[in-house]
Design a protein around this motif. Structure first.
Motif, PDB file in Angstrom:
ATOM      1  N   ALA A   1       0.907  -1.069   0.070  1.00  0.00           N
ATOM      2  CA  ALA A   1       0.001  -0.006  -0.184  1.00  0.00           C
ATOM      3  C   ALA A   1       0.869   1.287  -0.094  1.00  0.00           C
ATOM      4  N   VAL A   2       1.894   1.325   0.937  1.00  0.00           N
ATOM      5  CA  VAL A   2       3.065   2.270   0.846  1.00  0.00           C
ATOM      6  C   VAL A   2       3.401   2.624  -0.526  1.00  0.00           C
ATOM      7  N   ALA A   3       3.850   1.595  -1.380  1.00  0.00           N
ATOM      8  CA  ALA A   3       4.387   1.818  -2.657  1.00  0.00           C
ATOM      9  C   ALA A   3       3.451   2.454  -3.600  1.00  0.00           C
ATOM     10  N   LEU A   4       2.038   2.002  -3.575  1.00  0.00           N
ATOM     11  CA  LEU A   4       1.050   2.551  -4.380  1.00  0.00           C
ATOM     12  C   LEU A   4       0.649   4.039  -4.052  1.00  0.00           C
ATOM     13  N   ALA A   5       0.662   4.359  -2.721  1.00  0.00           N
ATOM     14  CA  ALA A   5       0.453   5.611  -2.400  1.00  0.00           C
ATOM     15  C   ALA A   5       1.611   6.508  -2.867  1.00  0.00           C
ATOM     16  N   ALA A   6       2.885   5.853  -2.722  1.00  0.00           N
ATOM     17  CA  ALA A   6       4.145   6.802  -3.308  1.00  0.00           C
ATOM     18  C   ALA A   6       4.108   7.012  -4.882  1.00  0.00           C
ATOM     19  N   LEU A   7       3.389   6.123  -5.389  1.00  0.00           N
ATOM     20  CA  LEU A   7       3.115   6.024  -6.942  1.00  0.00           C
ATOM     21  C   LEU A   7       2.177   7.327  -7.406  1.00  0.00           C
ATOM     22  N   LEU A   8       0.917   7.364  -6.519  1.00  0.00           N
ATOM     23  CA  LEU A   8      -0.002   8.352  -6.712  1.00  0.00           C
ATOM     24  C   LEU A   8       0.605   9.759  -6.566  1.00  0.00           C
ATOM     25  N   PHE A   9       1.511   9.866  -5.342  1.00  0.00           N
ATOM     26  CA  PHE A   9       1.888  11.295  -5.304  1.00  0.00           C
ATOM     27  C   PHE A   9       3.079  11.588  -6.027  1.00  0.00           C
ATOM     28  N   ALA A  10       3.806  10.650  -6.592  1.00  0.00           N
ATOM     29  CA  ALA A  10       4.776  11.017  -7.362  1.00  0.00           C
ATOM     30  C   ALA A  10       4.275  11.419  -8.928  1.00  0.00           C
ATOM     31  N   LYS A  11       3.169  10.840  -9.220  1.00  0.00           N
ATOM     32  CA  LYS A  11       2.588  11.022 -10.646  1.00  0.00           C
ATOM     33  C   LYS A  11       1.683  12.132 -10.558  1.00  0.00           C
ATOM     34  N   LEU A  12       0.791  12.426  -9.646  1.00  0.00           N
ATOM     35  CA  LEU A  12      -0.203  13.450  -9.559  1.00  0.00           C
ATOM     36  C   LEU A  12       0.016  14.481  -8.808  1.00  0.00           C
ATOM     37  N   ILE A  13       1.007  14.655  -7.875  1.00  0.00           N
ATOM     38  CA  ILE A  13       1.240  15.912  -7.209  1.00  0.00           C
ATOM     39  C   ILE A  13       2.552  16.203  -7.328  1.00  0.00           C
ATOM     40  N   PRO A  14       3.052  16.971  -8.192  1.00  0.00           N
ATOM     41  CA  PRO A  14       4.177  17.230  -8.650  1.00  0.00           C
ATOM     42  C   PRO A  14       5.194  17.874  -7.476  1.00  0.00           C
ATOM     43  N   ASP A  15       6.557  17.559  -7.493  1.00  0.00           N
ATOM     44  CA  ASP A  15       7.762  18.150  -6.574  1.00  0.00           C
ATOM     45  C   ASP A  15       7.027  17.845  -5.040  1.00  0.00           C
ATOM     46  N   CYS A  16       6.672  16.697  -4.674  1.00  0.00           N
ATOM     47  CA  CYS A  16       5.948  16.486  -3.415  1.00  0.00           C
ATOM     48  C   CYS A  16       7.145  15.316  -2.820  1.00  0.00           C
ATOM     49  N   ARG A  17       7.744  15.657  -1.926  1.00  0.00           N
ATOM     50  CA  ARG A  17       8.618  14.671  -1.215  1.00  0.00           C
ATOM     51  C   ARG A  17       7.780  13.843  -0.074  1.00  0.00           C
ATOM     52  N   LEU A  18       8.203  12.869   0.017  1.00  0.00           N
ATOM     53  CA  LEU A  18       7.598  11.976   1.243  1.00  0.00           C
ATOM     54  C   LEU A  18       8.721  11.518   2.019  1.00  0.00           C
ATOM     55  N   ARG A  19       8.107  11.801   3.337  1.00  0.00           N
ATOM     56  CA  ARG A  19       9.231  11.370   4.443  1.00  0.00           C
ATOM     57  C   ARG A  19       8.735  10.375   5.204  1.00  0.00           C
ATOM     58  N   VAL A  20       9.576   9.653   5.914  1.00  0.00           N
ATOM     59  CA  VAL A  20       9.022   8.723   7.077  1.00  0.00           C
ATOM     60  C   VAL A  20       9.692   9.071   8.342  1.00  0.00           C
ATOM     61  N   THR A  21       9.004   8.650   9.466  1.00  0.00           N
ATOM     62  CA  THR A  21       9.599   8.866  10.860  1.00  0.00           C
ATOM     63  C   THR A  21       9.129   7.726  11.461  1.00  0.00           C
ATOM     64  N   GLN A  22       9.938   7.275  12.586  1.00  0.00           N
ATOM     65  CA  GLN A  22       9.442   5.818  13.240  1.00  0.00           C
ATOM     66  C   GLN A  22       8.684   6.367  14.408  1.00  0.00           C
ATOM     67  N   HIS A  23       7.729   5.718  14.704  1.00  0.00           N
ATOM     68  CA  HIS A  23       6.773   6.144  15.864  1.00  0.00           C
ATOM     69  C   HIS A  23       6.537   4.779  16.848  1.00  0.00           C
ATOM     70  N   GLY A  24       7.246   4.309  17.650  1.00  0.00           N
ATOM     71  CA  GLY A  24       7.048   3.177  18.203  1.00  0.00           C
ATOM     72  C   GLY A  24       7.208   2.104  17.317  1.00  0.00           C
ATOM     73  N   ASP A  25       6.337   1.212  17.084  1.00  0.00           N
ATOM     74  CA  ASP A  25       6.683   0.007  16.044  1.00  0.00           C
ATOM     75  C   ASP A  25       5.957   0.419  14.703  1.00  0.00           C
ATOM     76  N   LYS A  26       5.449   1.888  14.670  1.00  0.00           N
ATOM     77  CA  LYS A  26       4.823   2.042  13.376  1.00  0.00           C
ATOM     78  C   LYS A  26       5.337   3.131  12.491  1.00  0.00           C
ATOM     79  N   ALA A  27       5.429   3.410  11.239  1.00  0.00           N
ATOM     80  CA  ALA A  27       6.036   4.263  10.418  1.00  0.00           C
ATOM     81  C   ALA A  27       4.871   5.437  10.299  1.00  0.00           C
ATOM     82  N   ASP A  28       5.397   6.803  10.530  1.00  0.00           N
ATOM     83  CA  ASP A  28       4.640   7.793  10.122  1.00  0.00           C
ATOM     84  C   ASP A  28       5.164   8.301   8.945  1.00  0.00           C
ATOM     85  N   PHE A  29       4.402   8.820   8.107  1.00  0.00           N
ATOM     86  CA  PHE A  29       4.667   9.483   6.728  1.00  0.00           C
ATOM     87  C   PHE A  29       4.460  10.855   6.829  1.00  0.00           C
TER      88      PHE A  29
END
Lengths: 134, 183
Positions: free
Chosen positions: B88-116
């Motif tokens: 799901a993360v890969a597909l979300a990254a694809l949507l943003f890369a293709k349809l929202i130009p110049d949009c960086r995506l970063r991740v932080t760690q929060h406990g055992d889960k990733a926050d984007f």
């Protein structure tokens, strides 16, 4: 007009933020694959997040600093560096910027880190040999 | 309904701030049950920030043979739940890369889960995946609450990918903080 030094610092922060993000995602991937290198990558990610939190705080971006400090603590917690994680959780709490929900969560995780840190210190202390007297 | 055709491997270069290779393989591990070299998703969009894109479109996502061989190895070794979430993360990254130009995506760690995070848009991002169509609505609702509770108080996007065998679907939405105060 912003001064060149501030602009330069901003660029350094952005670069470090990208690097921290890459390290966190790489550590997650190594962990998914069950690779033993994951621990070393979590440590690197934790150090980078700690550095970026410090720079963000210096730049007045204190709320973002809190997010990255929690991230750093989470990375250290993952590899059992509980004392270091506890220090970072404590620093996050003392900044007093967190929402009530996040504050409660960080407090609970700090308690857990203290408890683990206590246990491992006790074990290390018992296992440590006393220096022989001359 | 417009149809876009993209290759999943494009996210590796589109998001240099994230290590995406394994998410790409995980996405292909799930998509390959829908087609030999591509999978077509029905994408539903909602929220002000996505209005320029339209309410719905189709996304035909393809992959290459090398990724497919990695995906086959992945299916043999990985547990199902991490595969669905990372895909799901890969597909979300694809949507943003293709349809929202110049949009960086970063991740932080929060406990055992990733926050984007989407720092250029000052938005948080919640991503989730499921293999069951019946879970989609509830998952969207839960993720909306989660994204708006982000510690920076930013607005948020939610992407929920459903890899249902009969009807692959993605729900992509944008939510503003004010909405919670009025509802």
């Amino acid at each position: 007009m912003s001064n060149p030094k501030t602009r330069k610092n901003g660029a350094v922060i952005e670069k470090l933020l990208d690097e921290a993000s890459w390290l966190v995602s790489h550590a997650q991937a190594l962990e998914d694959y069950g690779r033993k290198e994951a621990d070393a990558e979590w440590l690197r990610a934790g150090e980078c997040e700690e550095e970026v939190a410090c720079l963000l705080e210096g730049a007045g971006r204190v709320e973002e600093a809190a997010v990255h400090r929690v991230s750093s603590a989470s990375c250290f917690e993952k590899v059992g560096a509980f004392a270091r994680a506890a220090t970072l959780f404590q620093a996050t709490l003392s900044a007093n910027l967190l929402s009530k929900r996040l504050r409660t969560e960080v407090e609970q995780r700090l308690e857990r880190c203290w408890s683990h840190a206590n246990k491992s210190s006790r074990k290390n202390f018992v296992g440590r040999k006393k220096p022989t007297s001359v | 309904m417009p149809t876009f055709a993209w290759s999943i491997e494009e996210i590796i270069t589109a998001h240099p701030e994230l290590f995406m290779e394994h998410s790409v393989a995980m996405a292909v591990a799930l998509m390959k049950k829908h087609g030999r070299s591509s999978c077509e998703f029905e994408v539903e969009c909602s929220g002000e920030a996505l209005s320029a894109i339209g309410n719905e479109f189709r996304a035909r996502v393809s992959w290459n043979e090398l990724t497919e061989s990695k995906a086959d190895r992945m299916i043999r070794t990985e547990q199902r739940k991490p595969i669905v979430e990372r895909a799901a993360v890969a597909l979300a990254a694809l949507l943003f890369a293709k349809l929202i130009p110049d949009c960086r995506l970063r991740v932080t760690q929060h406990g055992d889960k990733a926050d984007f995070w989407l720092p250029d848009l000052h938005c948080a991002l919640e991503v989730s995946g499921t293999e069951h169509g019946k879970d989609l609505q509830r998952r969207c609702h839960d993720k909306r609450a989660q994204v708006l509770a982000n510690p920076l108080g930013w607005n948020g996007f939610v992407v929920v990918c459903c890899f249902d065998r009969r009807r692959p679907k993605i729900h992509w939405s944008h939510h503003r903080q004010e909405q919670t105060e009025h509802e």
